[in-house]
Design a protein around this motif. Structure first.
Motif, mmCIF file in Angstrom:
data_model
loop_
_atom_site.group_PDB
_atom_site.id
_atom_site.type_symbol
_atom_site.label_atom_id
_atom_site.label_comp_id
_atom_site.label_asym_id
_atom_site.label_seq_id
_atom_site.Cartn_x
_atom_site.Cartn_y
_atom_site.Cartn_z
ATOM 1 N N LYS A 94 0.836 -1.203 0.000
ATOM 2 C CA LYS A 94 0.000 0.000 0.000
ATOM 3 C C LYS A 94 0.872 1.256 0.000
ATOM 4 C CE LYS A 94 -3.828 -2.242 2.456
ATOM 5 N NZ LYS A 94 -4.630 -2.262 3.718
ATOM 6 N N PHE A 95 1.959 1.217 0.776
ATOM 7 C CA PHE A 95 2.894 2.346 0.778
ATOM 8 C C PHE A 95 3.577 2.465 -0.581
ATOM 9 C CE2 PHE A 95 2.466 1.420 5.269
ATOM 10 C CZ PHE A 95 2.555 2.656 5.885
ATOM 11 N N TYR A 96 4.019 1.325 -1.102
ATOM 12 C CA TYR A 96 4.757 1.360 -2.369
ATOM 13 C C TYR A 96 3.882 1.862 -3.513
ATOM 14 C CZ TYR A 96 7.761 0.086 -6.222
ATOM 15 O OH TYR A 96 8.535 0.145 -7.355
ATOM 16 N N ASP A 97 2.656 1.379 -3.570
ATOM 17 C CA ASP A 97 1.759 1.796 -4.650
ATOM 18 C C ASP A 97 1.439 3.283 -4.575
ATOM 19 O OD1 ASP A 97 1.730 -0.780 -5.578
ATOM 20 O OD2 ASP A 97 -0.234 -1.295 -4.749
ATOM 21 N N ASP A 98 1.551 3.847 -3.375
ATOM 22 C CA ASP A 98 1.292 5.278 -3.193
ATOM 23 C C ASP A 98 2.589 6.089 -3.189
ATOM 24 O OD1 ASP A 98 -0.631 7.292 -2.950
ATOM 25 O OD2 ASP A 98 -0.414 7.388 -0.772
ATOM 26 N N LYS A 99 3.690 5.425 -3.594
ATOM 27 C CA LYS A 99 5.009 6.074 -3.688
ATOM 28 C C LYS A 99 5.470 6.625 -2.340
ATOM 29 C CE LYS A 99 4.628 7.274 -8.605
ATOM 30 N NZ LYS A 99 3.491 6.371 -8.839
ATOM 31 N N ARG A 100 5.180 5.867 -1.281
ATOM 32 C CA ARG A 100 5.577 6.292 0.061
ATOM 33 C C ARG A 100 6.387 5.203 0.776
ATOM 34 N NH1 ARG A 100 1.584 6.481 3.307
ATOM 35 N NH2 ARG A 100 -0.086 5.746 1.942
ATOM 36 N N MET A 101 7.216 4.493 0.037
ATOM 37 C CA MET A 101 8.060 3.464 0.646
ATOM 38 C C MET A 101 9.492 3.601 0.152
ATOM 39 S SD MET A 101 7.589 -0.698 0.850
ATOM 40 C CE MET A 101 8.368 -1.157 -0.700
ATOM 41 N N ARG A 102 10.440 3.579 1.092
ATOM 42 C CA ARG A 102 11.865 3.632 0.775
ATOM 43 C C ARG A 102 12.538 2.453 1.485
ATOM 44 N NH1 ARG A 102 9.113 6.792 -1.457
ATOM 45 N NH2 ARG A 102 9.153 9.079 -1.309
ATOM 46 N N ILE A 103 13.359 1.718 0.762
ATOM 47 C CA ILE A 103 14.040 0.562 1.336
ATOM 48 C C ILE A 103 15.552 0.757 1.248
ATOM 49 C CG2 ILE A 103 14.426 -1.924 1.221
ATOM 50 C CD1 ILE A 103 11.631 -1.212 2.108
ATOM 51 N N ILE A 104 16.201 0.624 2.388
ATOM 52 C CA ILE A 104 17.658 0.663 2.483
ATOM 53 C C ILE A 104 18.124 -0.737 2.875
ATOM 54 C CG2 ILE A 104 19.589 1.577 3.854
ATOM 55 C CD1 ILE A 104 17.952 4.185 4.097
ATOM 56 N N TYR A 105 19.166 -1.217 2.247
ATOM 57 C CA TYR A 105 19.627 -2.553 2.609
ATOM 58 C C TYR A 105 20.632 -2.485 3.755
ATOM 59 C CZ TYR A 105 23.887 -1.756 -0.238
ATOM 60 O OH TYR A 105 25.059 -1.260 -0.764
ATOM 61 N N GLY A 106 20.668 -3.570 4.525
ATOM 62 C CA GLY A 106 21.643 -3.719 5.598
ATOM 63 C C GLY A 106 22.507 -4.933 5.327
ATOM 64 N N LEU A 167 33.619 -4.932 10.756
ATOM 65 C CA LEU A 167 34.388 -5.958 10.046
ATOM 66 C C LEU A 167 33.594 -7.223 9.731
ATOM 67 C CD1 LEU A 167 37.139 -6.912 8.924
ATOM 68 C CD2 LEU A 167 37.647 -7.799 11.217
ATOM 69 N N MET A 168 33.013 -7.852 10.753
ATOM 70 C CA MET A 168 32.347 -9.135 10.547
ATOM 71 C C MET A 168 31.013 -8.996 9.817
ATOM 72 S SD MET A 168 34.440 -11.355 11.528
ATOM 73 C CE MET A 168 33.365 -12.776 11.294
ATOM 74 N N ASN A 169 30.458 -7.794 9.792
ATOM 75 C CA ASN A 169 29.164 -7.595 9.145
ATOM 76 C C ASN A 169 29.256 -6.773 7.868
ATOM 77 O OD1 ASN A 169 27.151 -8.832 11.073
ATOM 78 N ND2 ASN A 169 28.267 -7.489 12.472
ATOM 79 N N ASP A 170 30.480 -6.414 7.493
ATOM 80 C CA ASP A 170 30.681 -5.639 6.275
ATOM 81 C C ASP A 170 31.676 -6.369 5.368
ATOM 82 O OD1 ASP A 170 30.625 -3.653 4.379
ATOM 83 O OD2 ASP A 170 31.753 -2.187 5.539
ATOM 84 N N GLN A 171 32.964 -6.219 5.633
ATOM 85 C CA GLN A 171 33.955 -6.860 4.775
ATOM 86 C C GLN A 171 33.868 -8.388 4.811
ATOM 87 O OE1 GLN A 171 34.371 -4.397 7.079
ATOM 88 N NE2 GLN A 171 36.428 -3.525 6.890
ATOM 89 N N LEU A 172 33.626 -8.949 5.988
ATOM 90 C CA LEU A 172 33.615 -10.412 6.138
ATOM 91 C C LEU A 172 32.197 -10.956 6.297
ATOM 92 C CD1 LEU A 172 36.685 -10.861 8.540
ATOM 93 C CD2 LEU A 172 36.640 -10.903 6.041
ATOM 94 N N TRP A 173 31.232 -10.270 5.711
ATOM 95 C CA TRP A 173 29.848 -10.697 5.900
ATOM 96 C C TRP A 173 29.569 -12.120 5.402
ATOM 97 C CZ3 TRP A 173 26.577 -12.186 2.026
ATOM 98 C CH2 TRP A 173 26.863 -11.771 0.724
ATOM 99 N N PRO A 174 30.224 -12.627 4.344
ATOM 100 C CA PRO A 174 29.924 -14.014 3.944
ATOM 101 C C PRO A 174 30.237 -15.032 5.043
ATOM 102 C CG PRO A 174 31.024 -12.856 2.155
ATOM 103 C CD PRO A 174 31.132 -11.984 3.361
ATOM 104 N N ILE A 175 31.282 -14.763 5.830
ATOM 105 C CA ILE A 175 31.620 -15.675 6.927
ATOM 106 C C ILE A 175 30.539 -15.624 8.004
ATOM 107 C CG2 ILE A 175 33.289 -16.154 8.763
ATOM 108 C CD1 ILE A 175 35.462 -15.019 6.929
ATOM 109 N N SER A 176 30.132 -14.406 8.364
ATOM 110 C CA SER A 176 29.083 -14.254 9.379
ATOM 111 C C SER A 176 27.775 -14.874 8.907
ATOM 112 C CB SER A 176 28.878 -12.771 9.699
ATOM 113 O OG SER A 176 30.010 -12.224 10.329
ATOM 114 N N MET A 177 27.480 -14.709 7.625
ATOM 115 C CA MET A 177 26.256 -15.291 7.081
ATOM 116 C C MET A 177 26.292 -16.816 7.177
ATOM 117 S SD MET A 177 24.781 -15.174 3.179
ATOM 118 C CE MET A 177 26.143 -16.222 2.641
#
Length: 301
Positions: A94-106, A167-177
């Motif tokens: 409903k937000f997206y269809d009304d152009k009122r949704m923004r998504i940032i990735y983490g 470090l563990m959640n940015d550069q080495l995120w595949p290991i943490s995942m």
């Protein structure tokens, strides 16, 4: 120093959006929507979250998800998450269809950096009941960060998840995942905590928050982020660092609102009324404070 470079890089590439005293925003982060199993920490707050979405949609807020909305580290097949929380995605639509949704990735939904992944999973979905393809968030653009810029004063608010330089959640995120998907995912169900997560490690959380404040002091911008799961709202004289908290607290969800040129922290949770009936209540925890108060011209950084 590396964190400063990563945050500054995200700031320079951020989506710019202008706002004024009539703008309304709600910032939520770290929903970690999963598969509705015992390991899905969002599941217990789904009803609270749906009520919050209804309130903000009815009052014409723009919904901003500040990273880690979907738990793609544990469940890389987005279909599993969408089916588990179909009501939530219908509410977000409903937000997206009304152009009122923004998504940032983490870091936990860093897959959203990949445009092909987004197109394949988020543009459309297959409706198994009607046996046809339906639009979800068609042509959605996902960003690493956004900058809200006041139309009159040009004051800027930097909005980013906050894992940059961790470090563990940015550069080495595949290991943490890998560790989360095949190890910690099962152990935290029985009470063990992942030491690599700032949400579970107090020392790591405080260290990350210190780097945020260094960035604010150096670059003289307000900062809204998530990542640590700890809601933050500055006291008088403190640097303008805001944290949305998360949507997986055992007692409810927290967020940051902007309305009428002011900023405030809110809490949504289930409470008992005078007759013992249960209701979902929005409570203002801190603020509201004028955003102009934190303008470079007025604020002693």
């Amino acid at each position: 120093m590396f964190t400063d470079r990563r945050l500054t890089g995200a700031f320079k590439k951020a989506k710019i959006e202008y706002f004024d005293e009539n703008s309304k925003y709600i910032f939520f982060s770290d929903c970690h929507r999963g598969d509705d199993s015992m390991s899905d920490e969002f599941a217990r707050n789904q009803i609270v979250f749906l009520r919050a979405l209804e309130y903000y949609n009815n009052n014409k807020y723009t919904y901003v998800e500040v990273g880690d909305g979907d738990e793609l580290w544990e469940y890389p097949d987005f279909k599993v998450i969408r089916l588990a929380h179909s009501d939530v995605f219908l509410g977000l639509k409903k937000f997206y269809d009304d152009k009122r949704m923004r998504i940032i990735y983490g870091n936990h939904n860093i897959y959203l950096k990949n445009k092909s992944y987004v197109k394949h999973n988020y543009f459309n979905y297959y409706d198994e009941y009607n046996q046809n393809k339906q639009e979800l968030f068609r042509d959605i653009l996902i960003h690493e960060a956004m900058v809200l810029k006041n139309k009159k004063t040009k004051q800027e608010i930097f909005v980013v998840h906050g894992h940059q330089g961790d470090l563990m959640n940015d550069q080495l995120w595949p290991i943490s995942m890998f560790m989360l998907r095949y190890f910690w995912r099962y152990l935290h169900v029985v009470g063990f905590q992942n030491p690599a997560s700032p949400a579970k490690n107090l020392y790591k959380r405080h260290k990350i928050e210190r780097t945020y404040k260094k960035w604010i002091r150096k670059h003289k911008r307000m900062l809204i982020c998530g990542h640590t799961h700890r809601p933050r709202f500055p006291k008088n004289g403190e640097l303008p660092y805001y944290n949305t908290g998360c949507s997986i607290h055992t007692k409810g969800i927290t967020g940051i609102e902007i309305i009428d040129g002011k900023i405030l922290m809110v809490d949504w949770r289930i409470r008992a009324d005078e007759k013992g009936g249960l209701e979902i209540v929005r409570t203002v925890m801190r603020g509201p404070e004028p955003i102009e108060k934190y303008n470079l011209r007025n604020y002693p950084y």
